[in-house]
Write a protein that holds these residues in place. Structure first.
Motif, PDB file in Angstrom:
ATOM      1  N   THR A 177      28.199 -35.797  47.446  1.00  0.00           N
ATOM      2  CA  THR A 177      28.873 -36.756  46.558  1.00  0.00           C
ATOM      3  C   THR A 177      28.146 -36.873  45.221  1.00  0.00           C
ATOM      4  N   TRP A 178      26.823 -36.799  45.239  1.00  0.00           N
ATOM      5  CA  TRP A 178      26.066 -36.849  43.992  1.00  0.00           C
ATOM      6  C   TRP A 178      26.375 -35.617  43.143  1.00  0.00           C
ATOM      7  N   GLN A 179      26.437 -34.468  43.800  1.00  0.00           N
ATOM      8  CA  GLN A 179      26.713 -33.228  43.076  1.00  0.00           C
ATOM      9  C   GLN A 179      28.106 -33.245  42.470  1.00  0.00           C
ATOM     10  N   GLU A 180      29.069 -33.775  43.210  1.00  0.00           N
ATOM     11  CA  GLU A 180      30.442 -33.844  42.705  1.00  0.00           C
ATOM     12  C   GLU A 180      30.535 -34.719  41.459  1.00  0.00           C
ATOM     13  N   LEU A 181      29.684 -35.736  41.378  1.00  0.00           N
ATOM     14  CA  LEU A 181      29.681 -36.638  40.228  1.00  0.00           C
ATOM     15  C   LEU A 181      28.825 -36.113  39.079  1.00  0.00           C
ATOM     16  N   GLY A 182      28.187 -34.953  39.276  1.00  0.00           N
ATOM     17  CA  GLY A 182      27.322 -34.411  38.233  1.00  0.00           C
ATOM     18  C   GLY A 182      26.143 -35.319  37.953  1.00  0.00           C
ATOM     19  N   THR A 183      25.490 -35.803  39.020  1.00  0.00           N
ATOM     20  CA  THR A 183      24.411 -36.776  38.866  1.00  0.00           C
ATOM     21  C   THR A 183      23.124 -36.122  38.376  1.00  0.00           C
ATOM     22  N   GLU A 184      22.608 -36.621  37.252  1.00  0.00           N
ATOM     23  CA  GLU A 184      21.306 -36.184  36.747  1.00  0.00           C
ATOM     24  C   GLU A 184      20.231 -37.034  37.414  1.00  0.00           C
ATOM     25  N   LEU A 185      19.100 -36.400  37.761  1.00  0.00           N
ATOM     26  CA  LEU A 185      18.082 -37.077  38.564  1.00  0.00           C
ATOM     27  C   LEU A 185      16.692 -36.959  37.939  1.00  0.00           C
ATOM     28  N   ALA A 186      15.914 -38.009  38.075  1.00  0.00           N
ATOM     29  CA  ALA A 186      14.511 -38.005  37.661  1.00  0.00           C
ATOM     30  C   ALA A 186      13.738 -38.875  38.640  1.00  0.00           C
ATOM     31  N   ALA A 187      12.464 -38.544  38.839  1.00  0.00           N
ATOM     32  CA  ALA A 187      11.649 -39.306  39.785  1.00  0.00           C
ATOM     33  C   ALA A 187      10.238 -39.458  39.241  1.00  0.00           C
ATOM     34  N   THR A 188       9.576 -40.529  39.675  1.00  0.00           N
ATOM     35  CA  THR A 188       8.193 -40.761  39.284  1.00  0.00           C
ATOM     36  C   THR A 188       7.432 -41.401  40.435  1.00  0.00           C
ATOM     37  N   PRO A 189       6.178 -41.006  40.643  1.00  0.00           N
ATOM     38  CA  PRO A 189       5.362 -41.732  41.624  1.00  0.00           C
ATOM     39  C   PRO A 189       5.053 -43.131  41.097  1.00  0.00           C
ATOM     40  N   ILE A 190       4.900 -44.065  42.008  1.00  0.00           N
ATOM     41  CA  ILE A 190       4.520 -45.429  41.634  1.00  0.00           C
ATOM     42  C   ILE A 190       3.086 -45.638  42.093  1.00  0.00           C
ATOM     43  N   GLY A 191       2.161 -45.127  41.316  1.00  0.00           N
ATOM     44  CA  GLY A 191       0.746 -45.301  41.622  1.00  0.00           C
ATOM     45  C   GLY A 191       0.158 -44.290  42.584  1.00  0.00           C
ATOM     46  N   LYS A 192       0.964 -43.759  43.493  1.00  0.00           N
ATOM     47  CA  LYS A 192       0.485 -42.773  44.456  1.00  0.00           C
ATOM     48  C   LYS A 192       1.627 -41.824  44.811  1.00  0.00           C
ATOM     49  N   PRO A 193       1.311 -40.581  45.175  1.00  0.00           N
ATOM     50  CA  PRO A 193       2.342 -39.551  45.362  1.00  0.00           C
ATOM     51  C   PRO A 193       3.345 -39.820  46.485  1.00  0.00           C
ATOM     52  N   ASP A 194       2.977 -40.672  47.446  1.00  0.00           N
ATOM     53  CA  ASP A 194       3.882 -40.897  48.579  1.00  0.00           C
ATOM     54  C   ASP A 194       4.747 -42.151  48.413  1.00  0.00           C
ATOM     55  N   ARG A 195       4.774 -42.712  47.206  1.00  0.00           N
ATOM     56  CA  ARG A 195       5.660 -43.842  46.894  1.00  0.00           C
ATOM     57  C   ARG A 195       6.308 -43.542  45.542  1.00  0.00           C
ATOM     58  N   VAL A 196       7.628 -43.331  45.565  1.00  0.00           N
ATOM     59  CA  VAL A 196       8.281 -42.838  44.350  1.00  0.00           C
ATOM     60  C   VAL A 196       9.547 -43.637  44.050  1.00  0.00           C
ATOM     61  N   LEU A 197       9.929 -43.590  42.783  1.00  0.00           N
ATOM     62  CA  LEU A 197      11.222 -44.125  42.361  1.00  0.00           C
ATOM     63  C   LEU A 197      12.099 -42.960  41.938  1.00  0.00           C
ATOM     64  N   LEU A 198      13.309 -42.910  42.466  1.00  0.00           N
ATOM     65  CA  LEU A 198      14.298 -41.893  42.123  1.00  0.00           C
ATOM     66  C   LEU A 198      15.413 -42.568  41.338  1.00  0.00           C
TER      67      LEU A 198
END
Length: 228
Positions: A177-198
């Motif tokens: 469903t994300w691909q069908e909508l042409g969703t652009e994505l970015a992510a960042t760690p929040i202080g440590k690599p195993d906790r991220v915001l997408l």
């Protein structure tokens, strides 16, 4: 029987991202071209600048009934201007809300991740944001904005994430469903690599390096507030 007055329909807001030659008078020429079609510019935000070009986000209002295609035609009537994307926009106009968001998180650290997820779309003009934690069994959703898609479980092969990055929306892990909508994505760690915001932008525009850097900087500040 007296006639009822027809209520005027409210104007519709759009976010238009434009590439503009970085020379005096060009932005003014774009503003004039948009004004000629009845568009009212509510805000302009510089996303990125370099190589004699500027990437600007403009929030504009069009009279109800006007098609957004007229925005593209008007803007690109100015020499050298290219429109990256146009999409409906219902967010707040102030894009410089980092300090207010950090203060809100500091006041309620127990809800910090949820507040962060809700605040990011307002700041970087994404459609939604989700915070994930990394566990041995895969990704665990920790918080999400009210507009975020409900996928239940996602396998995120890029977790843990060492640094903020733009993600390929056509990778196998991305829901159909994300691909069908042409969703652009970015992510960042929040202080440590195993906790991220997408963060996701259905229909674009694509994330720019400056936007990802801004998101990473904000996530770093938030992590200090949460973990300090």
């Amino acid at each position: 029987m007296p006639r009822k007055k027809l209520e005027a329909l409210s104007p519709v807001s759009f976010l238009i991202r434009v590439q503009i030659p970085d020379r005096p008078g060009t932005l003014g020429a774009v503003a004039s071209a948009l004004g000629e079609i009845g568009a009212d510019i509510l805000s302009v935000d510089v996303v990125e600048r370099g190589n004699d070009m500027a990437i600007d986000d403009m929030v504009v209002e069009l009279p109800s009934g006007r098609l957004p295609d007229v925005l593209i035609t008007a803007a690109e009537s100015v020499a050298g201007v290219e429109v990256d994307a146009v999409r409906p926009y219902a967010g707040v106009l102030d894009t410089h809300r980092e300090l207010e968001l950090v203060e809100e998180i500091a006041a309620e650290p127990a809800r910090g991740l949820q507040i962060f997820a809700e605040g990011v779309p307002r700041i970087i003009r994404s459609g939604w944001a989700v915070v994930f934690g990394h566990r041995s069994g895969g990704a665990e959703q920790l918080a999400a904005s009210t507009s975020a898609p409900q996928e239940g479980y996602l396998e995120l092969p890029w977790l843990p994430l060492p640094r903020a990055t733009i993600l390929d929306g056509d990778e196998p892990w991305v829901p159909e469903t994300w691909q069908e909508l042409g969703t652009e994505l970015a992510a960042t760690p929040i202080g440590k690599p195993d906790r991220v915001l997408l963060a996701g932008r259905p229909g674009g525009p694509m994330f720019r390096a400056a936007e990802v850097a801004r998101l990473a900087h904000l996530a770093g500040i938030v992590s200090v507030v949460l973990d300090g």
